[in-house]
Design an enzyme around this catalytic site. Sequence first.
Site, PDB file in Angstrom:
ATOM      1  N   HIS A   1       0.807  -1.306   0.042  1.00 18.07           N
ATOM      2  CA  HIS A   1       0.139  -0.003  -0.099  1.00 18.07           C
ATOM      3  C   HIS A   1       0.891   1.175   0.142  1.00 18.07           C
ATOM      4  O   HIS A   1       0.109   2.441   0.286  1.00 18.07           O
ATOM      5  CB  HIS A   1      -1.038  -0.024   1.223  1.00 18.07           C
ATOM      6  CG  HIS A   1      -1.977  -0.936   1.322  1.00 18.07           C
ATOM      7  ND1 HIS A   1      -3.241  -0.822   0.757  1.00 18.07           N
ATOM      8  CD2 HIS A   1      -1.790  -2.318   1.558  1.00 18.07           C
ATOM      9  CE1 HIS A   1      -3.926  -2.155   0.962  1.00 18.07           C
ATOM     10  NE2 HIS A   1      -3.100  -2.888   1.607  1.00 18.07           N
TER      11      HIS A   1
ATOM     12  N   LYS B   1      -7.995  13.802   4.810  1.00 16.82           N
ATOM     13  CA  LYS B   1      -7.069  12.703   4.908  1.00 16.82           C
ATOM     14  C   LYS B   1      -6.066  12.778   5.811  1.00 16.82           C
ATOM     15  O   LYS B   1      -6.062  13.956   6.562  1.00 16.82           O
ATOM     16  CB  LYS B   1      -6.391  12.562   3.311  1.00 16.82           C
ATOM     17  CG  LYS B   1      -5.636  13.963   2.957  1.00 16.82           C
ATOM     18  CD  LYS B   1      -5.261  13.738   1.375  1.00 16.82           C
ATOM     19  CE  LYS B   1      -6.404  13.922   0.489  1.00 16.82           C
ATOM     20  NZ  LYS B   1      -6.253  12.612  -0.626  1.00 16.82           N
ATOM     21  N   ARG B   2      -5.338  11.772   6.213  1.00 12.27           N
ATOM     22  CA  ARG B   2      -4.154  11.988   7.007  1.00 12.27           C
ATOM     23  C   ARG B   2      -3.244  13.083   6.580  1.00 12.27           C
ATOM     24  O   ARG B   2      -3.041  13.297   5.544  1.00 12.27           O
ATOM     25  CB  ARG B   2      -3.621  10.421   7.238  1.00 12.27           C
ATOM     26  CG  ARG B   2      -4.196   9.640   8.149  1.00 12.27           C
ATOM     27  CD  ARG B   2      -4.377   9.768   9.498  1.00 12.27           C
ATOM     28  NE  ARG B   2      -3.301  10.055  10.203  1.00 12.27           N
ATOM     29  CZ  ARG B   2      -2.643   9.195  10.917  1.00 12.27           C
ATOM     30  NH1 ARG B   2      -3.386   8.101  11.153  1.00 12.27           N
ATOM     31  NH2 ARG B   2      -1.574   9.461  11.735  1.00 12.27           N
TER      32      ARG B   2
ATOM     33  N   LYS C   1       1.051  14.515   0.886  1.00 11.37           N
ATOM     34  CA  LYS C   1      -0.383  14.981   0.484  1.00 11.37           C
ATOM     35  C   LYS C   1      -0.566  16.209   0.408  1.00 11.37           C
ATOM     36  O   LYS C   1      -1.701  16.936  -0.020  1.00 11.37           O
ATOM     37  CB  LYS C   1      -1.476  14.062   1.561  1.00 11.37           C
ATOM     38  CG  LYS C   1      -1.050  12.657   1.500  1.00 11.37           C
ATOM     39  CD  LYS C   1      -2.296  12.139   2.924  1.00 11.37           C
ATOM     40  CE  LYS C   1      -2.031  10.527   3.112  1.00 11.37           C
ATOM     41  NZ  LYS C   1      -2.912   9.905   2.122  1.00 11.37           N
TER      42      LYS C   1
ATOM     43  N   THR D   1      -8.413   6.434  -1.744  1.00  8.15           N
ATOM     44  CA  THR D   1      -9.777   6.052  -1.905  1.00  8.15           C
ATOM     45  C   THR D   1     -10.742   7.017  -1.552  1.00  8.15           C
ATOM     46  O   THR D   1     -11.759   7.386  -2.254  1.00  8.15           O
ATOM     47  CB  THR D   1      -9.822   4.714  -0.971  1.00  8.15           C
ATOM     48  OG1 THR D   1      -9.421   5.313   0.465  1.00  8.15           O
ATOM     49  CG2 THR D   1      -9.276   3.633  -1.303  1.00  8.15           C
TER      50      THR D   1
ATOM     51  N   LYS E   1     -14.525   8.208  -3.490  1.00  9.17           N
ATOM     52  CA  LYS E   1     -15.728   8.763  -2.842  1.00  9.17           C
ATOM     53  C   LYS E   1     -16.214  10.052  -3.297  1.00  9.17           C
ATOM     54  O   LYS E   1     -17.664  10.211  -3.601  1.00  9.17           O
ATOM     55  CB  LYS E   1     -15.559   8.580  -1.208  1.00  9.17           C
ATOM     56  CG  LYS E   1     -15.165   7.312  -0.695  1.00  9.17           C
ATOM     57  CD  LYS E   1     -14.461   7.386   0.640  1.00  9.17           C
ATOM     58  CE  LYS E   1     -13.865   6.093   1.160  1.00  9.17           C
ATOM     59  NZ  LYS E   1     -13.023   6.019   2.353  1.00  9.17           N
TER      60      LYS E   1
HETATM   61  C1  26W Z   1       4.281   0.892   9.913  1.00  8.64           C
HETATM   62  C2  26W Z   1       3.365   1.955   9.905  1.00  8.64           C
HETATM   63  C3  26W Z   1       2.364   2.045   8.848  1.00  8.64           C
HETATM   64  C4  26W Z   1       1.154   1.890   8.979  1.00  8.64           C
HETATM   65  C5  26W Z   1       0.272   1.919   8.065  1.00  8.64           C
HETATM   66  C6  26W Z   1       2.890   2.115   7.465  1.00  8.64           C
HETATM   67  C7  26W Z   1       2.208   2.284   6.675  1.00  8.64           C
HETATM   68  C8  26W Z   1       0.746   2.177   6.749  1.00  8.64           C
HETATM   69  C9  26W Z   1      -0.529   2.049   5.525  1.00  8.64           C
HETATM   70  C10 26W Z   1       0.299   1.267   4.404  1.00  8.64           C
HETATM   71  C11 26W Z   1      -0.534   3.170   4.887  1.00  8.64           C
HETATM   72  C12 26W Z   1      -1.762   3.553   4.202  1.00  8.64           C
HETATM   73  O1  26W Z   1      -2.919   3.506   4.917  1.00  8.64           O
HETATM   74  N1  26W Z   1      -1.655   3.631   2.963  1.00  8.64           N
HETATM   75  C13 26W Z   1      -2.671   4.072   2.074  1.00  8.64           C
HETATM   76  O2  26W Z   1      -3.315   2.755   1.789  1.00  8.64           O
HETATM   77  C14 26W Z   1      -4.450   3.157   0.919  1.00  8.64           C
HETATM   78  C15 26W Z   1      -5.192   1.753   0.596  1.00  8.64           C
HETATM   79  O3  26W Z   1      -4.681   1.119  -0.177  1.00  8.64           O
HETATM   80  C16 26W Z   1      -4.050   3.898  -0.324  1.00  8.64           C
HETATM   81  O4  26W Z   1      -5.235   4.272  -1.035  1.00  8.64           O
HETATM   82  C17 26W Z   1      -3.271   5.244  -0.264  1.00  8.64           C
HETATM   83  O5  26W Z   1      -2.893   5.581  -1.278  1.00  8.64           O
HETATM   84  C18 26W Z   1      -2.233   4.692   0.619  1.00  8.64           C
HETATM   85  O6  26W Z   1      -1.423   5.808   1.423  1.00  8.64           O
END
Ligand code: 26W
Length: 797
Positions: free
Chosen positions: A356, A535-536, A541, A643, A647
Site C-alpha cells: 500500500h 485525509k491523514r 499529501k 480512496t 468517494k
Molecule cells: C508501519 C506504519 C505504517 C502503518 C500503515 C505504515 C504504512 C501504513 C499504511 C500502508 C499506510 C496507508 O494507509 N496507505 C494507504 O493505503 C490506501 C489503501 O490502499 C491507499 O489508497 C493510499 O494511497 C495509501 O497511502
Amino acid sequence: MNIATLPAVSTDTLRDAILSHLAYSFGKTPEAAQIEDWRMALSFAIRDRMVARWFEATRRTYEAEAKRVYYLSMEFLIGRLLEDGIVNLRLQEQARAALYDLGLDYDAVLADEPDAALGNGGLGRLAACFLESLSTLSCPAMGYGIRYEHGLFRQSFHDGRQVEAPETWLLQRHAWEFERPEARYRIGFGGQVRESGGRAVWTPEEEVDAEAFDTPIAGWQGHWVNTLRLWSAKAVHPFDLTSFNRGDFAAAAAPEALARTISRVLYPDDTTEQGKELRLKQEFFFTAAALRDILRRFDSEYDDLGRLPEKVAIQLNDTHPAIAGPELVRILHDERGIDFDTAMTLAQGTLNYTNHTLLPEALESWHEGVFGKLLPRHLQIVDRIDDAHARAHPSRGFSMRADHQVRMGELSFVMANRVNGVSALHTGLMKETVFAELNALHPEKIVNQTNGVTPRRWLLSCNPGLSELITDTIGDGWVADLERLREIEPEVEDAGWRDRFAAAKRANKATLSDWLGETQGLQVDPEAMFDIQIKRMHEYKRQHLNILEAIAHWQEIKDAPDAGWVPRIKIFAGKAAPGYAFAKDIIRLINDVSRVVNADQATREALQVAFLPNYNVTLAERLIPAADLSEQISTAGKEASGTGNMKFALNGAPTIGTLDGANVEIREHVGAENFFLFGMTAPEVTARREVEAHARQAIEADPRLARALEAVGSGVFSPDEPDRYAHIVENLSGHDYFLVASDFTDYWRAQREVDSAYADRDRWTRMAALNTARSGWFSSDRTIRGYMDDIWGAKSL
Ligand code: 26W
C-alpha cells in the site's frame, strides 16, 4: 430456509422488537431509557435479522467445501455499524418510522454510536470496504485483526495545535460483537529454541491468550453475512493471589495489565514504522491466533494439509501480518512434521501480499536483535527461507536479511503466491522501484488490483438525496452493480434532471452549513464552492500546497476585492501521527491562516478556511456528499491509490489533482474534461529533483508564490511569534522534497480554471454529474471480484 427473500419486517414488528430488547436485553422501561439504551435496543433488533443469514452462510460454506478467504489486517477502520446494518437490510423506513412512533429522532439515535476507529486511514478503511463487498458478493471470507481497547486517538485543537487524547469507544456498550470464550489460543513470545529428535522445539518465555470477538458483516440485502474476528489479549493467569495476599496489589494486577497491553491501543503511525517491540508483538499476536484458527477450521474439514492452497487463500494487508509466512512454515514443519521445502511451498501457495505504499520509511524492517529476541525460531526460519530463495536464484543481488535487518517487504514477496499494488500507476512503480529485482525474478507474481469503495456506505447511506435521484432515474440495480451509474449519463443532457442533481447537492451543502454553524461557529454560504481536503496529514499529501494557494488567493482578493471572485470555503480535516512534528505544524499553520482570513471583513465573503477537528469515518460521511471540489494533490508517485478521491467522484465532486495513484484512472473514467489536472507526472518529479535549487527557481519565477511564502515567514499568521513557520518556509524554499514550490504555479492555474467552471453552474453540474455517472468502476465490489478471480480463486456461493 431459502436464501432468496428476506422476511419482510414491518414498522410494527421492528418497533415491538425494539421495545422487547429494551425490556429484556437492557432492563429498561421506555420512560427510564437513555438514548444509548434505545440505540442498543434498535441495534439488537437489527442484529437479530442478520444472525439467521450468518448461520446460513457458515453452514453453506461447510456444505460446499468452498475455498475460504482470510483477510489479515492490523487495521479495520469500520466507523459506525448501525446505519450500515439498517441500509444493507433495507430497513431505513421501518427503523425511522418505528423510532418516530416511540417519540425518538432517528438521526439522534444513530449519532449516539461511537466510531469503531480501529485504523489510521486508507489501509484500514479499505479493509472495512472489502469485508462489506465480500459479503455482498457472497464470498466465504473472514477478517482477522485486533480488538484495540483504544482506537485512533481523539484530536482536538488547543491554540491551533493538535492535541491527542485516548479514544474510548469501548466505554460505551458495543452492539456489534459476540465474545467467543471458546475461541481462545495461547500465543508465545521470546524464550529458547532447542533441537530434540531432529526437530526444533521453541519454548516461549512469555505467553498470552488471544480471545476472539466476532462481528457480523452483512452485505447488500443481507443475503450473506461474513465474520470479522478480532483478537483481544488476555492474561493466562490474570491475578497473582500471592502478591495480593502480601498486600502488593500492583503486582497482583500486573499480569492482567501486562497482557492487555498487546491489544490496548492502535499505533497511530500511518507512514513511519517505529520499530517498537510492542508493535511486532501486536503483529505476531493477531497473525499467530488467526493461523491457529484457520488451521483448526481446515483440520475440521480436511485431513490432508496438501490441500491448504486449494481451500484457503490468505491476504496480507501490507507487511504488518508478514510474520504469517514464517509462522505458517513453523507450524507445518515444526509441529506437523512436514519437510521444510514442502512447508514453504504450501505456505507460498496460500499467502498473498498487498503493498500500500512505496514510502521508504513505511516499509517495515525489524532489527534482528528485536526480532530474534521476540521470535527466536522465526528468525531461524526466515534465514532458511532466504537461503532457499538464494539457492533457487543464485544471481539475485538482494537479501531479506541485509544489514542485520529482517526486511518484511522482501519476505512477504518471496512467501506470497501473488503480490499486488492498489492502482495501475502504483503497481507499475512497484515493478520499477522497490520490487524491481524480485519482479525480474518472478515476473508472474505482481498483479494490479485498483482500490475501490463500497457504494452502500459511501453513496446510498451517506447521500440519500442523490441516491434517490439516481434510483428514480435508473432503478436501484446500481447499488449492487455500480457501473450501471452510466445509465444516468443521457439524463445529464436534460436541464430538468441537472436541476434535480444540483438541488440534491445544494441540499447537502445546506445541511453541512447548518452543522458547521452549530458545531464550529462557522457562518457558511451554501452557494459558495465547498473545496475539501480530508485525509491523514502528510507532506506527500501536500496540505501545505493547498494552504499556500489559499494565502495567495486571499492576498489577490485583498488586492482586488471587486474582481468578482467565486466565493469559496476551503475545508481541511485530518490527523497527524503524534510524533510527526512537521505535519502538526502544518495543522497549526492552517488554523492560524483560518483565524486571520475568516476574520478579514474585506475578504471573508469570497474566501473562508476551516480545519475541522477529529476527522474520522463519520465526519467523512458528513462532508463528502456536500463537496464541490475534491483535493487530491499529492506529489506524483507518492499516493499509492487514494480512496477518498473515489468517494468524492461518486458523490458528484470533480477532482483537482495530479497524475498520482488512482487519480490517473479516475481521470480516464470520468474524462479529462471533467477533471482539473495539474502538476508534474511521476517521471517529471524524479527529473525535477535533480534540478539544482528547483524550489528557489520556482519561487523566483512566481511572485505570487514568493509573496505567499513571505507572508508565512514574516508572521502574518502568527504575529505573536513571527518566526513560528520559518522552518516551513525554509524547507519549501530549499529541500522541498515533495516539490510544493515547483507545482504551485500550475496548481494556481488549475484553481482559477475551477473558479471559472464553477461560475458556469450548468457546466459545473454537467461535470459533477458525469463524475458520478462514470465512477461506478471504483466500487470495491469490482475490486473484490478482481481479487477473487486473479488472486484467490474464490467463488461466490
Ligand atoms: C508501519 C506504519 C505504517 C502503518 C500503515 C505504515 C504504512 C501504513 C499504511 C500502508 C499506510 C496507508 O494507509 N496507505 C494507504 O493505503 C490506501 C489503501 O490502499 C491507499 O489508497 C493510499 O494511497 C495509501 O497511502
